[in-house]
Every structure is written in C-alpha cells, then in structure tokens.
Design an enzyme around this catalytic site. Structure first.
Site, PDB file in Angstrom:
ATOM      1  N   CYS A   1       0.669  -1.094  -0.047  1.00  0.00           N
ATOM      2  CA  CYS A   1       0.031  -0.082  -0.042  1.00  0.00           C
ATOM      3  C   CYS A   1       0.748   1.318  -0.133  1.00  0.00           C
ATOM      4  O   CYS A   1       0.320   2.269  -0.423  1.00  0.00           O
ATOM      5  CB  CYS A   1      -0.853   0.064   1.090  1.00  0.00           C
ATOM      6  SG  CYS A   1      -2.036  -1.376   1.267  1.00  0.00           S
TER       7      CYS A   1
ATOM      8  N   HIS B   1      -3.376   7.160   3.408  1.00  0.00           N
ATOM      9  CA  HIS B   1      -3.971   5.531   2.712  1.00  0.00           C
ATOM     10  C   HIS B   1      -5.347   5.461   3.447  1.00  0.00           C
ATOM     11  O   HIS B   1      -5.501   5.525   4.521  1.00  0.00           O
ATOM     12  CB  HIS B   1      -2.855   4.674   2.954  1.00  0.00           C
ATOM     13  CG  HIS B   1      -3.280   3.509   2.474  1.00  0.00           C
ATOM     14  ND1 HIS B   1      -3.756   2.880   1.377  1.00  0.00           N
ATOM     15  CD2 HIS B   1      -3.332   2.094   3.239  1.00  0.00           C
ATOM     16  CE1 HIS B   1      -3.996   1.734   1.312  1.00  0.00           C
ATOM     17  NE2 HIS B   1      -3.819   1.138   2.351  1.00  0.00           N
TER      18      HIS B   1
ATOM     19  N   ASN C   1     -10.391  -0.153   0.349  1.00  0.00           N
ATOM     20  CA  ASN C   1      -8.881  -0.204   0.332  1.00  0.00           C
ATOM     21  C   ASN C   1      -8.272  -0.689  -1.089  1.00  0.00           C
ATOM     22  O   ASN C   1      -8.528  -1.974  -1.305  1.00  0.00           O
ATOM     23  CB  ASN C   1      -8.302  -1.092   1.316  1.00  0.00           C
ATOM     24  CG  ASN C   1      -6.816  -1.111   1.459  1.00  0.00           C
ATOM     25  OD1 ASN C   1      -6.124  -0.643   0.608  1.00  0.00           O
ATOM     26  ND2 ASN C   1      -6.316  -1.611   2.393  1.00  0.00           N
TER      27      ASN C   1
HETATM   28  O1  UT7 Z   1      -3.739  -1.550   3.633  1.00  0.00           O
HETATM   29  C1  UT7 Z   1      -3.130  -1.771   4.725  1.00  0.00           C
HETATM   30  C2  UT7 Z   1      -3.805  -3.367   5.285  1.00  0.00           C
HETATM   31  N1  UT7 Z   1      -5.062  -3.199   6.057  1.00  0.00           N
HETATM   32  C3  UT7 Z   1      -5.309  -2.643   6.972  1.00  0.00           C
HETATM   33  O2  UT7 Z   1      -4.992  -1.337   7.285  1.00  0.00           O
HETATM   34  C4  UT7 Z   1      -6.407  -3.058   7.938  1.00  0.00           C
HETATM   35  C5  UT7 Z   1      -6.149  -2.863   9.320  1.00  0.00           C
HETATM   36  N2  UT7 Z   1      -7.066  -3.466  10.366  1.00  0.00           N
HETATM   37  C6  UT7 Z   1      -8.443  -3.286  10.176  1.00  0.00           C
HETATM   38  O3  UT7 Z   1      -8.722  -2.148   9.442  1.00  0.00           O
HETATM   39  C7  UT7 Z   1      -9.420  -3.848  11.179  1.00  0.00           C
HETATM   40  O4  UT7 Z   1      -8.715  -4.615  12.181  1.00  0.00           O
HETATM   41  C8  UT7 Z   1     -10.396  -4.911  10.549  1.00  0.00           C
HETATM   42  C9  UT7 Z   1     -11.410  -4.025   9.847  1.00  0.00           C
HETATM   43  C10 UT7 Z   1      -9.716  -5.711   9.647  1.00  0.00           C
HETATM   44  C11 UT7 Z   1     -11.203  -5.371  11.574  1.00  0.00           C
HETATM   45  O5  UT7 Z   1     -11.667  -4.679  12.408  1.00  0.00           O
HETATM   46  P1  UT7 Z   1     -11.763  -5.021  14.101  1.00  0.00           P
HETATM   47  O6  UT7 Z   1     -12.487  -4.013  14.920  1.00  0.00           O
HETATM   48  O7  UT7 Z   1     -10.080  -4.906  14.378  1.00  0.00           O
HETATM   49  O8  UT7 Z   1     -12.179  -6.407  14.121  1.00  0.00           O
HETATM   50  P2  UT7 Z   1     -11.731  -7.703  14.812  1.00  0.00           P
HETATM   51  O9  UT7 Z   1     -10.732  -8.379  14.023  1.00  0.00           O
HETATM   52  O10 UT7 Z   1     -11.343  -7.548  16.248  1.00  0.00           O
HETATM   53  O11 UT7 Z   1     -12.860  -8.698  14.938  1.00  0.00           O
HETATM   54  C12 UT7 Z   1     -14.171  -8.397  15.746  1.00  0.00           C
HETATM   55  C13 UT7 Z   1     -15.328  -9.338  15.467  1.00  0.00           C
HETATM   56  C14 UT7 Z   1     -14.863 -10.691  15.416  1.00  0.00           C
HETATM   57  O12 UT7 Z   1     -15.734 -11.618  16.014  1.00  0.00           O
HETATM   58  P3  UT7 Z   1     -15.553 -12.124  17.506  1.00  0.00           P
HETATM   59  O13 UT7 Z   1     -14.399 -12.946  17.463  1.00  0.00           O
HETATM   60  O14 UT7 Z   1     -15.547 -10.806  18.472  1.00  0.00           O
HETATM   61  O15 UT7 Z   1     -16.831 -13.014  17.729  1.00  0.00           O
HETATM   62  C15 UT7 Z   1     -14.641 -10.791  14.102  1.00  0.00           C
HETATM   63  O16 UT7 Z   1     -14.998 -12.376  13.765  1.00  0.00           O
HETATM   64  O17 UT7 Z   1     -15.784  -8.934  14.398  1.00  0.00           O
HETATM   65  C16 UT7 Z   1     -15.779 -10.245  13.649  1.00  0.00           C
HETATM   66  N3  UT7 Z   1     -15.830  -9.874  12.157  1.00  0.00           N
HETATM   67  C17 UT7 Z   1     -16.693  -9.617  11.452  1.00  0.00           C
HETATM   68  N4  UT7 Z   1     -18.285  -9.463  11.420  1.00  0.00           N
HETATM   69  C18 UT7 Z   1     -18.863  -9.108  10.615  1.00  0.00           C
HETATM   70  C19 UT7 Z   1     -14.569  -9.684  11.154  1.00  0.00           C
HETATM   71  N5  UT7 Z   1     -14.958  -9.401  10.167  1.00  0.00           N
HETATM   72  C20 UT7 Z   1     -16.280  -9.598   9.982  1.00  0.00           C
HETATM   73  C21 UT7 Z   1     -17.230  -8.985   8.973  1.00  0.00           C
HETATM   74  N6  UT7 Z   1     -18.711  -8.864   9.298  1.00  0.00           N
HETATM   75  N7  UT7 Z   1     -16.913  -8.686   7.942  1.00  0.00           N
END
Ligand code: UT7
Length: 333
Positions: A118, A258, A288
C-alpha cells in the site's frame, strides 16, 4: 524566496480510473456472514469497485496514465521512465510497467514495477524525485494499479469486505523552486511482514495453515496488529515530514492518507491533533485499493478544488511489508 527556476520536483498531472462494477455492503451480505452495519461501523466502507472477470488490470493503468499525461500537458514520448506500483500484476513477466509503456507509446521510457504494497505510490514518488534531482530523467510516470479483488478469498469475511480495484497515475517532473516535494520519509519493518501476506509462487506451512479454503493464494491479515501499526506510523510519518519542512500542523492545508479504514484515519488524526476536516477520506466509496488509494484521493481532492497553488499537503501511506512512507508537497499547479 520563490524563483521561476525549475529546480523543484513535483506532480505535473494526475489521472484515475475505476472499474464500472460496484459491489455494495448489501451485496456482501448475500455472500458471507456480515452486515452493512458491521462494515460501516468498523471500516467506514460502503462500496467498492471491481474488475470484470476477464478484464486486465493494465486497462485501468493505461486509462489513468493517459489522463495524467493530458493533465500534465506532456506526450508519451516525453516520458523517461514508467514506474508501476502493484501487488497484483497481470503477469510477473512482462512487468506491468512494460505492458503499460507499450500500450501508451512511451517509447523513450525505461520501465519497471515496484512493490511496496500500500506504500507503493509513495515509494515510487521518492524514487522519481531522486532521478529528477540528479538530472538523469526529466519526466517520470507513476502508475499505481491494483486488482485486490483477484487475491481476496471471497469466503473470508475478515478480508473480503475491505478491498477494491482501481488505478491512479501521476506525472512527476520539474517545478518552480520552492514548490513540489519538500520532505520525504520512508521506512520498512520486515520483522512484521507476516501480518499481511499474499503468497505467490511459494508458501510456507504456517501461511498455508492460515488459509481455510481451497484457494491458498489469497490475502491474509492480522487486522488488529496492522491497525495499531497504522495509527502509530501514520501519525509519526506525517509529523516527521512536516517538521523536516520547517512547518507546523497549522501550515498544512490537507492530509491525504492511505485509505484502509476510516477508524485508522480518525485514530491517526486524533493522535496528530488535527481536525478531521483537514483529512481527506474517500474509503466509503472505494474501500482499500492498496497503492492506488493515495493518487486517486489526491486527484479527487484537486478536482474538488481542495488543493491550490502554494498549499502545503501531506501524503502518507502504510501497508504490507510492513512499510510506510510520507511526503510534504507544496502544490505547484
Ligand atoms: O492497507 C493496509 C492493510 N490493512 C489494514 O490497514 C487493515 C487494518 N485493520 C483493520 O482495518 C481492522 O482491524 C479490521 C476492519 C480488519 C477488523 O476490525 P476490528 O475492529 O479489528 O475487528 P476484529 O478483527 O477484532 O473482529 C471483531 C469481531 C470478530 O468476532 P468475535 O471474535 O468478536 O466474535 C470477528 O470475527 O468481528 C468479527 N468480524 C466480522 N463480523 C461481521 C470480522 N469481520 C467481520 C465482518 N462482518 N466482515
């Protein structure tokens, strides 16, 4: 003291190209166990653009490149070097840069691909500046083109809601003294690389095990690790180039980060102490698009009249590698 001598290096023209096909959050609700509410709340993303199944990515790159050259008022023959930033090339050989160089008719240009995930566009801008500063080249075309939809596991809700496809291009060249790129910061921490991976021709057992489904050549990410790195690094890299330009935040008209997640951008803005009105966000529209995010956002900001001659703007990116890069630019057009 600003003189009309062209000893600065800046952006002479911009172009962007997005595929027609739109994938909304409600479309994704039918594909994986997710909801529009979760995606908007956690990422800010509402929709993204996707390439058609048989559409080559270079098509978007060529379109963005032609628009950037028209905007700069220069012909393809005047381009000395084509740098394409991508993590999703149509071919490993020929490079995307050679494909695009051929299609646009930049017959006097050398061409190579650069992969800094990125952060790619920002890395390429730094490379371009060195070539122009030394006088080796005059006009460099950077084309950031990304087809993330091709490396997403469409059964993995943790990643498939985040990414989109698109291209942004910039012609870099000489500008009036005192304008253009004033400071650059660029770095990498390869010890954190395992946090975002897209295997290509080899994959270790650990990376294979992380991928649940049949297609293993897909993106995997430890979202929360990257999230923390992103907020910390974007704030640091922005502050660094502002200080290196002998400016303060008050002197900055716009920060163009970004576009990975609106919460990351808000977190970095809070850490920096800038109002969100000074930060450009379009992640809701496109998701993204890796290295293409910054040139697309910059092109939009310029088209909307948010950036005028003499404005100080900060471009800041982070991503796979892990990498980061930023630049303070005094707009020259
Ligand atoms: O370009 C550079 C690369 N990428 C990034 O910069 C991404 C950086 N990270 C992020 O943007 C965030 O960490 C995410 C958007 C990927 C995830 O958000 P988060 O607030 O960190 O969520 P999490 O991964 O801690 O997941 C929270 C919950 C989990 O469920 P449990 O374990 O709490 O029951 C996930 O399984 O949300 C669940 N979850 C979803 N639920 C509904 C993860 N993805 C989804 C989804 N829909 N699409």
């Amino acid at each position: 003291m600003v003189s009309s001598e062209k000893t600065g290096v800046g952006i002479l023209g911009l172009g962007k190209s997005l595929p027609e096909k739109v994938l909304t959050n409600s479309d994704l609700e039918k594909m994986v166990d997710t909801s529009d509410e979760w995606i908007v709340k956690r990422t800010g993303i509402q929709k993204r653009r996707l390439l058609e199944k048989n559409q080559p990515l270079y098509e978007l790159g060529v379109d963005a490149a032609n628009k950037a050259m028209a905007d700069a008022g220069i012909t393809a023959e005047e381009i000395d070097l084509v740098i394409v930033t991508t993590e999703t090339p149509d071919y490993l050989a020929p490079s995307m840069a050679c494909i695009i160089q051929g299609k646009i008719g930049a017959k006097n240009a050398a061409a190579f691909d650069l992969n800094a995930a990125c952060s790619g566009f920002m890395y390429a801008l730094t490379v371009a500046k060195q070539f122009i500063d030394t006088g080796f080249y005059k006009h460099i075309l950077i084309v950031a083109c990304e087809g993330l939809s091709r490396v997403v596991d469409w059964k993995d809700r943790a990643t498939c809601v985040l990414f989109g496809d698109g291209a942004g291009a910039a012609v870099v060249g000489p500008v009036e003294q005192g304008y253009g790129i004033q400071a650059i910061e660029m770095g990498a921490d390869g010890t954190m690389g395992h946090n975002i991976t897209i295997p290509c021709l080899y994959m270790n057992e650990e990376d294979a095990a992380k991928r649940e489904h049949e297609n293993k050549n897909v993106i995997w990410m430890d979202g929360s690790e990257v999230f923390k790195f992103a907020v910390r690094t974007m704030a640091y890299a922005s502050e660094k180039v502002i200080a290196d330009s002998n400016l303060t935040l008050d002197d900055i008209k716009l920060i163009i980060p970004h576009q990975a997640n609106s919460r990351i951008i808000e977190g970095a803005a809070k850490r920096l102490g800038v109002p969100e009105s000074k930060v450009y966000i379009n992640v809701q529209e496109y998701g993204n698009i890796s290295s293409a995010c910054i040139p697309i956002a910059l092109n939009e900001a310029v088209e909307k009249g948010l950036v005028s001659k003499g404005d100080n703007i900060v471009l800041v990116g982070f991503g796979g590698g892990l990498t980061w890069a930023s630049s303070m630019i005094r707009w020259s057009k």
